[in-house]
Design an enzyme around this catalytic site. Sequence first.
Site, PDB file in Angstrom:
ATOM      1  N   CYS A 130      27.356 113.842  63.091  1.00 62.80           N
ATOM      2  CA  CYS A 130      28.530 113.960  63.960  1.00 62.80           C
ATOM      3  C   CYS A 130      28.567 112.789  64.935  1.00 62.80           C
ATOM      4  CB  CYS A 130      28.495 115.285  64.717  1.00 62.80           C
ATOM      5  SG  CYS A 130      29.875 115.473  65.845  1.00 62.80           S
ATOM      6  N   CYS A 133      29.703 113.644  68.470  1.00 61.48           N
ATOM      7  CA  CYS A 133      28.713 114.376  69.286  1.00 61.48           C
ATOM      8  C   CYS A 133      27.592 113.447  69.750  1.00 61.48           C
ATOM      9  CB  CYS A 133      28.054 115.501  68.491  1.00 61.48           C
ATOM     10  SG  CYS A 133      29.139 116.438  67.448  1.00 61.48           S
ATOM     11  N   ASP A 134      27.105 112.592  68.864  1.00 62.40           N
ATOM     12  CA  ASP A 134      25.854 111.873  69.126  1.00 62.40           C
ATOM     13  C   ASP A 134      26.012 110.364  69.310  1.00 62.40           C
ATOM     14  OD1 ASP A 134      24.554 114.320  68.784  1.00 62.40           O
ATOM     15  OD2 ASP A 134      24.389 114.030  66.624  1.00 62.40           O
TER      16      ASP A 134
END
Length: 303
Positions: A130, A133-134
């Site tokens: 992701c 997200c990261d």
Amino acid sequence: MTDILVIGGGTAGLTAALYASRAGKSVTLLEKESTGGQIVFSPRVENYPGLPGVSGADYAAALTEQAESFGVTIEYAEALGVEADETGFRVRCDDGERTARALILAAGTSHRRLGLPGEEDLVGCGVSYCAVCDGAFCAGGEVAVVGGGNTALTDALFLAGICKKVTLIHRRDSFRGEESLAARLRRLPNVELRLRSAVTELRPADGTLTGIAVRNLDSQAEEVLPVDGLFVAVGQLPQTEIYRGFVDTDEAGYLIAGEDCRSSRPGVFIAGDCRTKAVRQLTTAAGDGAAAGLGACRYIDSL
Ligand code: NAP
């Protein structure tokens, strides 16, 4: 017993629940994590009709609120097994059992792994599925993205905005994803496209990814790229294990249903990415939700 139990709280499940609840049925939606589905991680959705440039998180929040405003009850639990009985369906969950007269299965998909040694151990330590997200963990650094679909292309575009360098690695010489996204990537000075290439090895140091081995599939030449992060975007797998044998599935595990979303078992409807279909998009998930929600209402009325 609720009239309709919807399993899965992405676009398909929320839309199905909204339609069925608005049509006067009692509807419970079961979600194991948080509502919204995978679109929550898209910073910008450019192709949803009428909502140009909406963020996935804003879209998902609005849809969740809309479903609840029509009376949908959202419960957070994981479905572990399902069976039919004389009154309808029983769903075994991690917090007990639920019963319903009709079911809508909208369980979605999960991220496919590359299957390389050490991959699971490095999740959260340099390997991610992701980018939204990261990606921030690698801001200013050098990263690689694997895959050639729309997820890989949009991930690479997003990462190019925050990283020094992005290498996109894809096994073929053409992309499965949209040409307009690929064209934008080709114009970026900090993006390198490595086509006909594959990641063959993950190289960690002290438990954190520091490099990847990349093989050119034509010359077989291999090179080690130093990276701060590897973002894997090689497609999805249907989250349908618990439904195998309960409804018909195809060889890849997708739940078989046509555009009316009716499964092989009366009273069970399939909606969204876990259904056998050609195009998996937000719009088609919403379309499935409407068909499944109204189909389940008609089924209950016919009992
Ligand atoms: P996808 O379209 O299935 O693409 C997966 C990519 O990964 C393909 O290019 C595939 O290569 C490659 N791949 C598969 N297994 C691999 C392996 N073991 N090693 C290396 N590469 C591998 O998946 P997706 O990109 O996640 O998209 C899923 C759906 O969501 C699609 O329908 C997509 O259009 C949609 N989506 C849409 C948007 C949007 O903004 N419109 C954004 C994200 C996703 P091959 O091409 O060689 O098979």
